[in-house]
Write an enzyme that holds these catalytic residues in place. Structure first.
Site, PDB file in Angstrom:
ATOM      1  N   GLY A 120       0.826  -1.189   0.000  1.00  0.00           N
ATOM      2  CA  GLY A 120       0.000   0.000   0.000  1.00  0.00           C
ATOM      3  C   GLY A 120       0.866   1.247   0.000  1.00  0.00           C
ATOM      4  O   GLY A 120       2.068   1.195   0.264  1.00  0.00           O
ATOM      5  N   CYS A 121       0.231   2.380  -0.277  1.00  0.00           N
ATOM      6  CA  CYS A 121       0.980   3.635  -0.367  1.00  0.00           C
ATOM      7  C   CYS A 121       1.437   4.121   1.003  1.00  0.00           C
ATOM      8  O   CYS A 121       2.603   4.502   1.181  1.00  0.00           O
ATOM      9  CB  CYS A 121       0.158   4.701  -1.071  1.00  0.00           C
ATOM     10  SG  CYS A 121      -1.525   4.904  -0.434  1.00  0.00           S
ATOM     11  N   TYR A 122       0.551   4.108   1.987  1.00  0.00           N
ATOM     12  CA  TYR A 122       0.956   4.499   3.334  1.00  0.00           C
ATOM     13  C   TYR A 122       2.058   3.587   3.882  1.00  0.00           C
ATOM     14  O   TYR A 122       3.051   4.076   4.436  1.00  0.00           O
ATOM     15  CB  TYR A 122      -0.238   4.473   4.283  1.00  0.00           C
ATOM     16  CG  TYR A 122      -1.131   5.689   4.244  1.00  0.00           C
ATOM     17  CD1 TYR A 122      -0.635   6.973   4.462  1.00  0.00           C
ATOM     18  CD2 TYR A 122      -2.508   5.554   4.043  1.00  0.00           C
ATOM     19  CE1 TYR A 122      -1.471   8.085   4.458  1.00  0.00           C
ATOM     20  CE2 TYR A 122      -3.352   6.659   4.042  1.00  0.00           C
ATOM     21  CZ  TYR A 122      -2.826   7.923   4.245  1.00  0.00           C
ATOM     22  OH  TYR A 122      -3.650   9.029   4.243  1.00  0.00           O
ATOM     23  N   THR A 126       4.324   1.956   2.269  1.00  0.00           N
ATOM     24  CA  THR A 126       5.585   2.218   1.574  1.00  0.00           C
ATOM     25  C   THR A 126       6.315   3.395   2.203  1.00  0.00           C
ATOM     26  O   THR A 126       7.494   3.301   2.564  1.00  0.00           O
ATOM     27  CB  THR A 126       5.329   2.484   0.082  1.00  0.00           C
ATOM     28  OG1 THR A 126       4.821   1.298  -0.526  1.00  0.00           O
ATOM     29  CG2 THR A 126       6.614   2.894  -0.631  1.00  0.00           C
ATOM     30  N   ALA A 127       5.622   4.528   2.344  1.00  0.00           N
ATOM     31  CA  ALA A 127       6.257   5.706   2.923  1.00  0.00           C
ATOM     32  C   ALA A 127       6.673   5.459   4.368  1.00  0.00           C
ATOM     33  O   ALA A 127       7.763   5.852   4.795  1.00  0.00           O
ATOM     34  CB  ALA A 127       5.308   6.896   2.842  1.00  0.00           C
TER      35      ALA A 127
END
Length: 352
Positions: A154-156, A158-159
């Protein structure tokens, strides 16, 4: 790989924001060729009817999902679908010799009981799930290179994980003290009409959501536990901000050694992400902006230490649709195929 040889690729579910990013990125990839686009409600339409800005470049029609057609035309398949659909398709595609990259949550979890708890679906594909590799190349590059099934993060996560990974892997922080305060643009909510995404609702406002129950929490905890070598719980709170693209994750954690200073951590992070071309460590005192990563596959990271509280503060920014989704999926393909990790991916944002 000959210079002119191109590997045929299919996308199932290309009409969403993640799917269209894949379509766009594939136009610039020297070794990948889009040969199949599947949808559901849009079957029979030209893809350029959905996204007219691609009308001079993309000429495919959207087709119905057909595993025989995919197996005949494609060696690599991206499943850009809502949660709960990929696990029904992936086993057939793998059996027909395709490499599969799932952009949903279906193949992100090693324990399917966790998936059921957070996503509410009973699974019967345990053996297939065991083959899946979590598609965060900065942590699992070697496993990705050997796999035919990737659960793209997911994007969250990853960061957040790129910010936390060196701290947990090196045992520099007390894991239970990790707090992730993250903010995302509205494109992270997808292309479907939602009241909270209306301009009148989202503009001039910032709002938390999914507090203490966001579905990306167990995904983050799974990788944190792997890095720390024991079960780890984290506090994760996402926020919606009035911009289209981008994620900023600010991570706080208590240092085990209060004597560590910012320069020590910069050295440690520099070594950890050496030969990881998509992570850019910023110099001391420079803090990242989402705009710097917009339209790229980059993650910018900045580190600060607060000696008053003995906490480390790590700030991480990515483009949620690229490094947080489609770009990272292609990064995984590059690794799976033995190509340069940066091949066909954008390295520089347009600024301002």
């Amino acid at each position: 790989m000959g210079e002119l040889e191109r590997v045929p690729v299919g996308i199932v579910g290309a009409s969403g924001y993640g799917g269209v990013q894949l379509v766009r990125l594939l136009q610039d990839h020297p070794h990948l060729e889009l040969t199949y686009v599947a949808g559901n409600s849009t079957v029979g339409q030209e893809f350029s009817e959905l996204y007219p800005y691609l009308s001079n470049i993309v000429h495919q029609k959207i087709e119905a999902y057909d595993v025989d057609v995919i197996a005949d035309r494609c060696r690599i398949v991206f499943l850009a679908l809502p949660n709960g659909l990929a696990y029904k398709m992936a086993p057939e595609l793998l059996a027909r010799g395709c490499k599969v990259l799932d952009l949903s949550a279906d193949y992100r979890f090693t324990d399917l009981a966790t998936y059921k708890t957070w996503y509410g679906m009973e699974r019967t594909d345990g053996e297939i799930n065991e083959q899946a590799v979590y598609g965060l190349p900065e942590l699992y590059r070697d496993q990705i290179a050997e796999s035919n099934l990737i659960g793209c993060p997911g994007c969250y996560p990853t960061a957040s994980l790129l910010a936390l990974a060196p701290l947990l892997k090196q045992g520099l922080v007390v894991p239970e003290t990790a707090i992730i305060d993250a903010k995302s643009g509205t494109s992270g909510g997808g292309r479907h009409a939602k009241v909270n995404m209306l301009l009148a609702e989202a503009d001039n406002a910032i709002a938390p959501y999914g507090v203490a129950r966001h579905r990306h929490t167990p995904e983050i905890e799974q990788v944190c536990s792997d890095l720390a070598g024991r079960e780890v719980l984290v506090q994760f709170t996402p926020h919606l901000v009035p911009m289209v693209r981008g994620i900023l994750a600010t991570v706080y954690a208590t240092l085990r050694d209060p004597g560590l200073v910012r320069e020590d951590l910069l050295t440690i992070y520099g070594a950890f992400y050496r030969n990881r071309p998509w992570v850019k460590l910023l110099p001391a005192g420079t803090y990242p902006q989402t705009k710097w990563a917009c339209g790229t596959n980059l993650c910018y990271i900045s580190i600060e230490v607060d000696p008053r509280t003995d906490r480390v503060i790590v700030m991480s920014v990515i483009d949620n649709l690229l490094k947080g989704q489609a770009g990272q999926a292609i990064q995984c393909v590059n690794i799976m195929m033995g190509w340069e990790e940066t091949l066909g991916l954008p390295k520089l944002a347009f600024y301002p």
